[in-house]
Write a protein that holds these residues in place. Structure first.
Motif, PDB file in Angstrom:
ATOM      1  N   ASP A  84      20.556  -5.348 -34.641  1.00 42.17           N
ATOM      2  CA  ASP A  84      19.519  -4.440 -34.153  1.00 42.17           C
ATOM      3  C   ASP A  84      19.974  -2.980 -34.184  1.00 42.17           C
ATOM      4  OD1 ASP A  84      17.946  -6.618 -33.750  1.00 42.17           O
ATOM      5  OD2 ASP A  84      18.026  -6.566 -31.563  1.00 42.17           O
ATOM      6  N   ALA A  85      21.165  -2.738 -33.650  1.00 41.69           N
ATOM      7  CA  ALA A  85      21.660  -1.363 -33.613  1.00 41.69           C
ATOM      8  C   ALA A  85      21.889  -0.828 -35.014  1.00 41.69           C
ATOM      9  CB  ALA A  85      22.950  -1.294 -32.792  1.00 41.69           C
ATOM     10  N   GLY A  86      22.453  -1.669 -35.883  1.00 39.74           N
ATOM     11  CA  GLY A  86      22.728  -1.246 -37.240  1.00 39.74           C
ATOM     12  C   GLY A  86      21.468  -0.888 -38.008  1.00 39.74           C
ATOM     13  N   ALA A  87      20.387  -1.596 -37.704  1.00 36.98           N
ATOM     14  CA  ALA A  87      19.123  -1.331 -38.394  1.00 36.98           C
ATOM     15  C   ALA A  87      18.295  -0.263 -37.695  1.00 36.98           C
ATOM     16  CB  ALA A  87      18.305  -2.621 -38.483  1.00 36.98           C
ATOM     17  N   GLY A  88      18.789   0.215 -36.542  1.00 38.01           N
ATOM     18  CA  GLY A  88      18.033   1.211 -35.794  1.00 38.01           C
ATOM     19  C   GLY A  88      16.774   0.656 -35.180  1.00 38.01           C
ATOM     20  N   LYS A  89      16.796  -0.638 -34.813  1.00 37.01           N
ATOM     21  CA  LYS A  89      15.593  -1.264 -34.263  1.00 37.01           C
ATOM     22  C   LYS A  89      15.230  -0.666 -32.908  1.00 37.01           C
ATOM     23  CE  LYS A  89      15.574  -5.809 -36.501  1.00 37.01           C
ATOM     24  NZ  LYS A  89      14.207  -5.738 -37.011  1.00 37.01           N
ATOM     25  N   ALA A  90      13.941  -0.576 -32.677  1.00 40.60           N
ATOM     26  CA  ALA A  90      13.444  -0.091 -31.393  1.00 40.60           C
ATOM     27  C   ALA A  90      13.436  -1.244 -30.406  1.00 40.60           C
ATOM     28  CB  ALA A  90      12.031   0.465 -31.569  1.00 40.60           C
ATOM     29  N   THR A  91      14.317  -1.201 -29.410  1.00 45.63           N
ATOM     30  CA  THR A  91      14.415  -2.259 -28.414  1.00 45.63           C
ATOM     31  C   THR A  91      14.404  -1.664 -27.010  1.00 45.63           C
ATOM     32  OG1 THR A  91      16.841  -2.286 -28.223  1.00 45.63           O
ATOM     33  CG2 THR A  91      15.868  -3.581 -30.021  1.00 45.63           C
ATOM     34  N   ILE A  92      14.076  -2.502 -26.042  1.00 45.64           N
ATOM     35  CA  ILE A  92      14.122  -2.071 -24.638  1.00 45.64           C
ATOM     36  C   ILE A  92      15.547  -1.731 -24.238  1.00 45.64           C
ATOM     37  CG2 ILE A  92      13.745  -2.828 -22.260  1.00 45.64           C
ATOM     38  CD1 ILE A  92      11.135  -2.378 -23.667  1.00 45.64           C
ATOM     39  N   VAL A  93      16.510  -2.496 -24.731  1.00 45.60           N
ATOM     40  CA  VAL A  93      17.918  -2.235 -24.400  1.00 45.60           C
ATOM     41  C   VAL A  93      18.333  -0.861 -24.908  1.00 45.60           C
ATOM     42  CG1 VAL A  93      20.287  -3.027 -24.713  1.00 45.60           C
ATOM     43  CG2 VAL A  93      18.460  -4.698 -24.402  1.00 45.60           C
ATOM     44  N   ALA A  94      17.933  -0.543 -26.139  1.00 44.23           N
ATOM     45  CA  ALA A  94      18.288   0.766 -26.690  1.00 44.23           C
ATOM     46  C   ALA A  94      17.602   1.891 -25.933  1.00 44.23           C
ATOM     47  CB  ALA A  94      17.911   0.822 -28.168  1.00 44.23           C
ATOM     48  N   ALA A  95      16.380   1.646 -25.487  1.00 46.89           N
ATOM     49  CA  ALA A  95      15.619   2.694 -24.807  1.00 46.89           C
ATOM     50  C   ALA A  95      16.076   2.913 -23.378  1.00 46.89           C
ATOM     51  CB  ALA A  95      14.132   2.338 -24.825  1.00 46.89           C
ATOM     52  N   LEU A  96      16.392   1.838 -22.658  1.00 41.68           N
ATOM     53  CA  LEU A  96      16.693   1.937 -21.230  1.00 41.68           C
ATOM     54  C   LEU A  96      18.180   1.837 -20.906  1.00 41.68           C
ATOM     55  CD1 LEU A  96      13.897  -0.310 -19.649  1.00 41.68           C
ATOM     56  CD2 LEU A  96      13.918   2.178 -19.921  1.00 41.68           C
ATOM     57  N   GLY A  97      18.947   1.236 -21.803  1.00 40.77           N
ATOM     58  CA  GLY A  97      20.334   0.917 -21.479  1.00 40.77           C
ATOM     59  C   GLY A  97      20.427  -0.518 -20.983  1.00 40.77           C
ATOM     60  N   ARG A  98      21.633  -1.076 -21.060  1.00 37.83           N
ATOM     61  CA  ARG A  98      21.827  -2.486 -20.740  1.00 37.83           C
ATOM     62  C   ARG A  98      21.473  -2.823 -19.291  1.00 37.83           C
ATOM     63  NH1 ARG A  98      21.931  -6.729 -19.027  1.00 37.83           N
ATOM     64  NH2 ARG A  98      23.281  -8.502 -19.479  1.00 37.83           N
ATOM     65  N   GLN A  99      21.892  -2.009 -18.339  1.00 36.80           N
ATOM     66  CA  GLN A  99      21.657  -2.330 -16.932  1.00 36.80           C
ATOM     67  C   GLN A  99      20.167  -2.301 -16.585  1.00 36.80           C
ATOM     68  OE1 GLN A  99      24.067  -0.230 -14.047  1.00 36.80           O
ATOM     69  NE2 GLN A  99      22.702  -0.745 -12.349  1.00 36.80           N
ATOM     70  N   ALA A 100      19.484  -1.242 -16.985  1.00 37.31           N
ATOM     71  CA  ALA A 100      18.060  -1.133 -16.672  1.00 37.31           C
ATOM     72  C   ALA A 100      17.255  -2.210 -17.388  1.00 37.31           C
ATOM     73  CB  ALA A 100      17.546   0.254 -17.044  1.00 37.31           C
ATOM     74  N   ALA A 101      17.665  -2.553 -18.609  1.00 36.81           N
ATOM     75  CA  ALA A 101      16.977  -3.628 -19.327  1.00 36.81           C
ATOM     76  C   ALA A 101      17.150  -4.957 -18.593  1.00 36.81           C
ATOM     77  CB  ALA A 101      17.505  -3.732 -20.749  1.00 36.81           C
TER      78      ALA A 101
END
Length: 309
Positions: free
Chosen positions: A255-272
């Motif tokens: 996901d990160a390598g492809a630049g996918k839009a995810t809740i984890v990427a948007a909020l961070g691991r803890q908030a997700a």
């Protein structure tokens, strides 16, 4: 509800679904068919009879069970939604989309056969889903069958799973200048509700249709379906970040390598993680009108959040 009971229920649903799929993928042609090409059937079986949790069929069967619908009576609709899910995995794995070579610990369909056969196998599973739902075996009432077809079609199509996949590709920058797009949180939630959540919610909806749920019960189950669908995708995003390929049965860390839009990427691991827990609570709250009868469905919400593959 204890975990062994939930495990037994989802295992029973998987066994029932597998048997119904195997029967639908038999070599003998049906009325109106001339013949069934062996290679195509082999590819369809490879992509759909390879195990997996069978969560979507489980949701159909367990939700219908709230209204005293026997598992056998829900099996055809359960197999139909699994056909759509498996077709989507076959096509997602193709070189033009995710280019994955491993699925459920085995070679993907295009890797085991070839790209053209994989496309055709996915197409055939999609159409088989609606063949199953059109059969009286899905439900004796034609109006219920029509509602099942409409529900699954809308969850899978341009305003559901396929549309969500298109938004996902666009967010990766596939159709712009090649750079991932920065999506707002609301846009990511829309994308995920369509790409992943719609089919999970449809499983709950289809069970309610089979059981002829009254409007209030239907609304409560719809809220449960939306919550569990959103929770599943956040858990999946976390697993892509933290899971192992061995446990997942597929590549991770993409996901990160492809630049996918995810809740984890948007909020961070803890908030997700906090949002995931809140969604599980919302799913359980939605089931309150059903009392202990919905204990297994409540456990399913917890399973979705805590799963490791």
């Amino acid at each position: 509800m204890t975990e062994p009971t939930f495990s037994a229920q989802i295992g029973a649903a998987a066994t029932l679904t597998e048997a119904r799929l195997a029967r639908a993928l038999a070599a003998a042609p049906l009325a109106g068919e001339r013949l069934r090409p062996e290679r195509l059937l082999d590819a369809m079986r490879h992509g759909s009879l390879a195990g997996g949790k069978r969560l979507r069929p489980f949701l159909v069967i367990e939700t219908a069970g709230l209204f005293a619908v026997a598992p056998d009576a829900a099996a055809t609709a359960a197999a139909a939604i699994e056909c759509v899910h498996c077709y989507s995995l076959i096509h997602d794995d193709l070189p033009a989309i995710d280019n994955d070579l491993l699925r459920r610990g085995r070679p993907t369909v295009h890797a085991a056969f070839d790209e053209a056969t994989a496309i055709l196998a996915g197409n055939a599973l999609l159409t088989l889903a609606f063949d199953l739902l059109a059969s009286p075996e899905a439900h004796p009432d034609a109006e219920v069958r029509i509602a099942l077809v409409r529900t699954l079609a809308r969850a899978a199509g341009v305003g559901g799973m396929v549309g969500g996949q298109m938004l996902d590709l666009a967010a990766e920058g596939r159709f712009a200048a090649g750079a991932p797009l920065a999506l707002a949180l609301s846009e990511i939630r829309d994308l995920q509700a369509m790409k992943t959540g719609a089919l999970l919610a449809a499983g709950v909806e289809m069970g309610a249709l089979l059981g002829r749920a009254e409007p209030e019960a239907h609304d409560a189950l719809a809220a449960y379906g939306r919550a569990i669908g959103a929770a599943f995708q956040i858990a999946d995003d976390i697993l892509d970040l933290e899971g192992s390929a061995e446990a997942m049965g597929k590549a991770v860390g993409k996901d990160a390598g492809a630049g996918k839009a995810t809740i984890v990427a948007a909020l961070g691991r803890q908030a997700a993680g906090e949002l995931l827990a809140a969604l599980v609570d919302a799913a359980e709250t939605a089931l309150a009108p059903f009392g202990p009868r919905a204990a297994v469905l409540a456990e399913a919400a917890r399973f979705v959040a805590a799963r490791r593959n």
